[in-house]
Design a protein around this motif. Structure first.
Motif, PDB file in Angstrom:
ATOM      1  N   ALA A 147       0.496  -1.068   0.261  1.00  8.92           N
ATOM      2  CA  ALA A 147       0.008   0.270   0.429  1.00  8.92           C
ATOM      3  C   ALA A 147       1.101   1.242   0.046  1.00  8.92           C
ATOM      4  O   ALA A 147       1.959   1.472   0.312  1.00  8.92           O
ATOM      5  CB  ALA A 147      -1.010   0.054   1.065  1.00  8.92           C
ATOM      6  N   ASP A 152      -5.027   1.664   0.305  1.00  7.48           N
ATOM      7  CA  ASP A 152      -4.945   0.180  -0.529  1.00  7.48           C
ATOM      8  C   ASP A 152      -5.704   0.189  -1.409  1.00  7.48           C
ATOM      9  O   ASP A 152      -6.859   0.508  -2.401  1.00  7.48           O
ATOM     10  CB  ASP A 152      -5.170  -1.025   0.257  1.00  7.48           C
ATOM     11  CG  ASP A 152      -5.270  -1.353   1.734  1.00  7.48           C
ATOM     12  OD1 ASP A 152      -3.853  -2.449   1.340  1.00  7.48           O
ATOM     13  OD2 ASP A 152      -5.138  -0.397   2.770  1.00  7.48           O
ATOM     14  N   SER A 163      -1.746  -5.480  -4.846  1.00  6.31           N
ATOM     15  CA  SER A 163      -0.573  -5.217  -4.506  1.00  6.31           C
ATOM     16  C   SER A 163       0.247  -4.061  -4.551  1.00  6.31           C
ATOM     17  O   SER A 163       0.655  -4.634  -5.953  1.00  6.31           O
ATOM     18  CB  SER A 163       0.382  -5.833  -3.319  1.00  6.31           C
ATOM     19  OG  SER A 163       0.939  -6.187  -2.663  1.00  6.31           O
TER      20      SER A 163
END
Length: 201
Positions: free
Chosen positions: A33, A47, A53
């Motif tokens: 993040a 996020d 990711s």
């Protein structure tokens, strides 16, 4: 901690506002993040959408570039009052369907009347979920990931259909009212938004 949903095009302005309110901020990348720590101790964590990711540079532009919608994805919203389903490519809606079904409300009657109403409601709900599954099976094939929302039990009932078993469902679960066209449009925006958690000092 307060959570907000920020569409990717608005993230740069959001970070600017956070920084100006809290005396500047230092950005970093942590656990997939984008994070920021302000001079006054306040912090945020952003996020990416679609359960991604992020491991790129600690700057907003690079982060936003990685937060665009997939080339093939879908949205499924189900409540007892209706359903909405859409298949998208990026931000473009390729196909969609919104449907309403009548499911009788609860009754205060007791005894056999209450049991009859309960059976009728269950039957009506099954018909509604079957219709939602039929449209989802027609519209969604090809979607890489699926965002869902509405009522948890209703969505689970629709996704239990064997034709929908292979879809990858991504968080967050979207809290929406009975699906209508405007509700579906807003859910698409929510599904593609960055989830930002803010802790103020």
């Amino acid at each position: 901690m307060a959570d907000v949903l920020v569409p990717p095009p608005r993230m740069a302005r959001w970070v600017e506002n956070f920084s100006s309110r809290h005396g500047g901020a230092t950005l970093a990348v942590e656990s997939g993040a984008l994070t920021g720590v302000a001079a006054d101790g306040s912090r945020f964590r952003g996020d990416p959408p679609f359960a991604r990711s992020y491991d790129g540079p600690a700057d907003v532009a690079s982060f936003v570039d990685e937060c665009g919608p997939p080339q093939a994805w879908g949205v499924l919203l189900v409540r007892k009052g209706g359903f909405a389903v859409a298949r998208l490519s990026g931000e473009a809606v390729l196909d969609s369907k919104v449907g309403q079904r009548h499911v009788q409300g609860r009754t205060k009657a007791g005894g056999q009347s209450q049991q009859r109403f309960a059976r009728r409601r269950d039957n009506q709900a099954r018909v509604a979920y079957r219709a939602a599954a039929d449209h989802a099976a027609r519209i969604l094939p090809g979607a890489e990931v699926l965002a869902t929302g509405g009522d948890h039990a209703a969505v689970e009932a629709v996704l239990s259909d064997h034709r929908l078993a292979d879809f990858v469902v991504v968080p967050p679960f979207l809290s929406v009212p009975d699906p209508r066209r405007a509700v579906l449009d807003q859910a698409i925006v929510y599904a593609g938004s960055i989830r930002v958690g803010v802790t103020n000092a």
